[in-house]
Design a protein around this motif. Structure first.
Motif, short mmCIF file in Angstrom:
data_model
loop_
_atom_site.label_atom_id
_atom_site.label_comp_id
_atom_site.label_asym_id
_atom_site.label_seq_id
_atom_site.Cartn_x
_atom_site.Cartn_y
_atom_site.Cartn_z
N VAL A 23 -6.36 5.59 1.55
CA VAL A 23 -6.39 4.74 0.36
C VAL A 23 -5.01 4.16 0.08
N ARG A 24 -4.99 3.00 -0.52
CA ARG A 24 -3.74 2.37 -0.97
C ARG A 24 -3.80 2.37 -2.50
N VAL A 25 -2.74 2.88 -3.12
CA VAL A 25 -2.73 3.11 -4.56
C VAL A 25 -1.83 2.11 -5.28
N THR A 26 -2.31 1.64 -6.42
CA THR A 26 -1.49 0.84 -7.33
C THR A 26 -1.36 1.65 -8.63
N LEU A 38 -8.77 0.33 -1.96
CA LEU A 38 -7.67 0.07 -2.88
C LEU A 38 -8.00 0.74 -4.20
N VAL A 39 -7.11 1.62 -4.65
CA VAL A 39 -7.33 2.38 -5.88
C VAL A 39 -6.28 1.98 -6.90
N LYS A 40 -6.73 1.60 -8.10
CA LYS A 40 -5.82 1.27 -9.20
C LYS A 40 -5.98 2.33 -10.28
N VAL A 41 -4.84 2.90 -10.72
CA VAL A 41 -4.86 3.91 -11.78
C VAL A 41 -3.84 3.53 -12.84
N SER A 76 3.78 8.67 -1.82
CA SER A 76 3.63 7.35 -1.21
C SER A 76 2.46 6.60 -1.83
N ARG A 77 2.46 5.28 -1.70
CA ARG A 77 1.31 4.49 -2.14
C ARG A 77 0.16 4.60 -1.15
N GLU A 78 0.46 4.93 0.09
CA GLU A 78 -0.56 5.15 1.12
C GLU A 78 -0.89 6.63 1.15
N LYS A 79 -2.12 6.97 0.84
CA LYS A 79 -2.53 8.38 0.79
C LYS A 79 -3.68 8.63 1.74
N LEU A 80 -3.74 9.84 2.25
CA LEU A 80 -4.84 10.26 3.12
C LEU A 80 -5.53 11.43 2.43
#
Length: 93
Positions: A26-29, A45-48, A84-88
């Motif tokens: 996932v890529r996080v904002t 893409l995940v926005k929180v 990181s903004r990139e999560k596994l």
């Protein structure tokens, strides 16, 4: 004033993007105005709303992904990318 409804994709769509070992990238904002999960070009893409401090954003990502999958947050495990903004993530079956 009530918060707007969170946009979540169907659980099957998220599970389809996980690999054979149930890992989901996932890529996080963090710090977004609204929360939600979007699937674009085969990426999640995940926005929180949570700020990226003291693991708050990571916790919010795990909670949101678990809600989208319809499982408890304790079933979703962070494998890589705590800062990181990139999560596994490892997701349940």
């Amino acid at each position: 004033m009530a918060r707007p409804r969170v946009d979540l994709p169907p659980p099957a769509a998220l599970r389809a993007l996980a690999d054979a070992e149930r890992r989901l990238a996932v890529r996080v904002t963090p710090g977004a105005k609204s929360e939600g999960i979007e699937i674009a070009d085969g990426r999640v893409l995940v926005k929180v709303r949570a700020k990226p401090e003291d693991g708050k954003a990571t916790g919010a990502v795990i909670d949101l992904v678990a809600a989208a999958l319809g499982v408890a947050a304790s079933k979703v495990v962070l494998l890589r990318g705590a800062t990181s903004r990139e999560k596994l993530l490892c997701i349940p079956d």
